[in-house]
Scaffold this motif. Structure first.
Motif, PDB file in Angstrom:
ATOM      1  N   GLU A  18       0.831  -1.208   0.000  1.00 34.00           N
ATOM      2  CA  GLU A  18       0.000   0.000   0.000  1.00 34.00           C
ATOM      3  C   GLU A  18       0.864   1.255   0.000  1.00 34.00           C
ATOM      4  N   ILE A  19       1.992   1.193   0.705  1.00 36.32           N
ATOM      5  CA  ILE A  19       2.928   2.328   0.734  1.00 36.32           C
ATOM      6  C   ILE A  19       3.461   2.580  -0.674  1.00 36.32           C
ATOM      7  N   GLU A  20       3.910   1.527  -1.337  1.00 39.13           N
ATOM      8  CA  GLU A  20       4.416   1.667  -2.699  1.00 39.13           C
ATOM      9  C   GLU A  20       3.313   2.180  -3.629  1.00 39.13           C
ATOM     10  N   GLY A  21       2.106   1.648  -3.479  1.00 34.04           N
ATOM     11  CA  GLY A  21       0.980   2.103  -4.303  1.00 34.04           C
ATOM     12  C   GLY A  21       0.701   3.588  -4.129  1.00 34.04           C
ATOM     13  N   ALA A  22       0.772   4.075  -2.894  1.00 35.12           N
ATOM     14  CA  ALA A  22       0.552   5.500  -2.633  1.00 35.12           C
ATOM     15  C   ALA A  22       1.635   6.342  -3.283  1.00 35.12           C
ATOM     16  N   VAL A  77       5.850   4.022   8.465  1.00 33.75           N
ATOM     17  CA  VAL A  77       5.190   4.943   7.542  1.00 33.75           C
ATOM     18  C   VAL A  77       3.771   4.479   7.208  1.00 33.75           C
ATOM     19  N   THR A  78       2.952   5.440   6.883  1.00 36.09           N
ATOM     20  CA  THR A  78       1.588   5.187   6.421  1.00 36.09           C
ATOM     21  C   THR A  78       1.481   5.718   4.998  1.00 36.09           C
ATOM     22  N   THR A  79       0.383   5.441   4.352  1.00 36.30           N
ATOM     23  CA  THR A  79       0.198   5.952   2.991  1.00 36.30           C
ATOM     24  C   THR A  79       0.170   7.481   2.986  1.00 36.30           C
ATOM     25  N   GLN A  80      -0.386   8.084   4.008  1.00 37.88           N
ATOM     26  CA  GLN A  80      -0.406   9.550   4.105  1.00 37.88           C
ATOM     27  C   GLN A  80       0.984  10.091   4.398  1.00 37.88           C
ATOM     28  N   ARG A  81       1.686   9.471   5.334  1.00 34.79           N
ATOM     29  CA  ARG A  81       3.010   9.959   5.732  1.00 34.79           C
ATOM     30  C   ARG A  81       4.015   9.845   4.589  1.00 34.79           C
ATOM     31  N   VAL A  82       3.928   8.806   3.785  1.00 37.15           N
ATOM     32  CA  VAL A  82       4.898   8.635   2.706  1.00 37.15           C
ATOM     33  C   VAL A  82       4.749   9.754   1.665  1.00 37.15           C
ATOM     34  N   VAL A  83       3.533  10.200   1.411  1.00 41.69           N
ATOM     35  CA  VAL A  83       3.316  11.324   0.497  1.00 41.69           C
ATOM     36  C   VAL A  83       3.873  12.607   1.112  1.00 41.69           C
ATOM     37  N   GLU A  84       3.680  12.800   2.417  1.00 42.57           N
ATOM     38  CA  GLU A  84       4.240  13.976   3.093  1.00 42.57           C
ATOM     39  C   GLU A  84       5.759  13.989   3.005  1.00 42.57           C
TER      40      GLU A  84
END
Length: 97
Positions: A18-22, A77-84
């Motif tokens: 999910e992290i990679e997908g984000a 990391v979360t999907t939101q945090r990785v974008v940040e």
């Protein structure tokens, strides 16, 4: 910058897919493809050695080629945090150049 997602079992169980997908969605690229601005690449790194804090990513800075490259590791990391993280890195890079 290379955004490398841990691909070992503990990270996969904790959501590295999910992290990679984000990352891929946010950057508008496919796996192992460079962004149009040439700034980011999303790939995989095997075991970053911190399974207890999975999932994790490494952001590798190769702007100085083999001289003085750096890795910054981000845990839990979360999907939101990785974008940040990507947004912060991009701002920092643009201020340096």
């Amino acid at each position: 910058m290379w955004s490398l997602v841990c691909g070992t079992t503990s990270c996969m169980i904790c959501g590295s897919g999910e992290i990679e997908g984000a990352l891929l969605k946010y950057l508008g690229v496919e796996h192992n493809e460079v962004t149009k601005d040439g700034l980011f690449f999303v790939g995989e790194m095997e075991c970053m050695g911190c399974c207890v804090n999975a999932p994790m990513i490494a952001v590798a800075d190769y702007t100085n080629e083999s001289e003085g490259y750096t890795y910054n590791y981000y845990e839990d990391v979360t999907t939101q945090r990785v974008v940040e993280i990507v947004e912060i890195v991009a701002v920092g890079f643009s201020q340096e150049n």
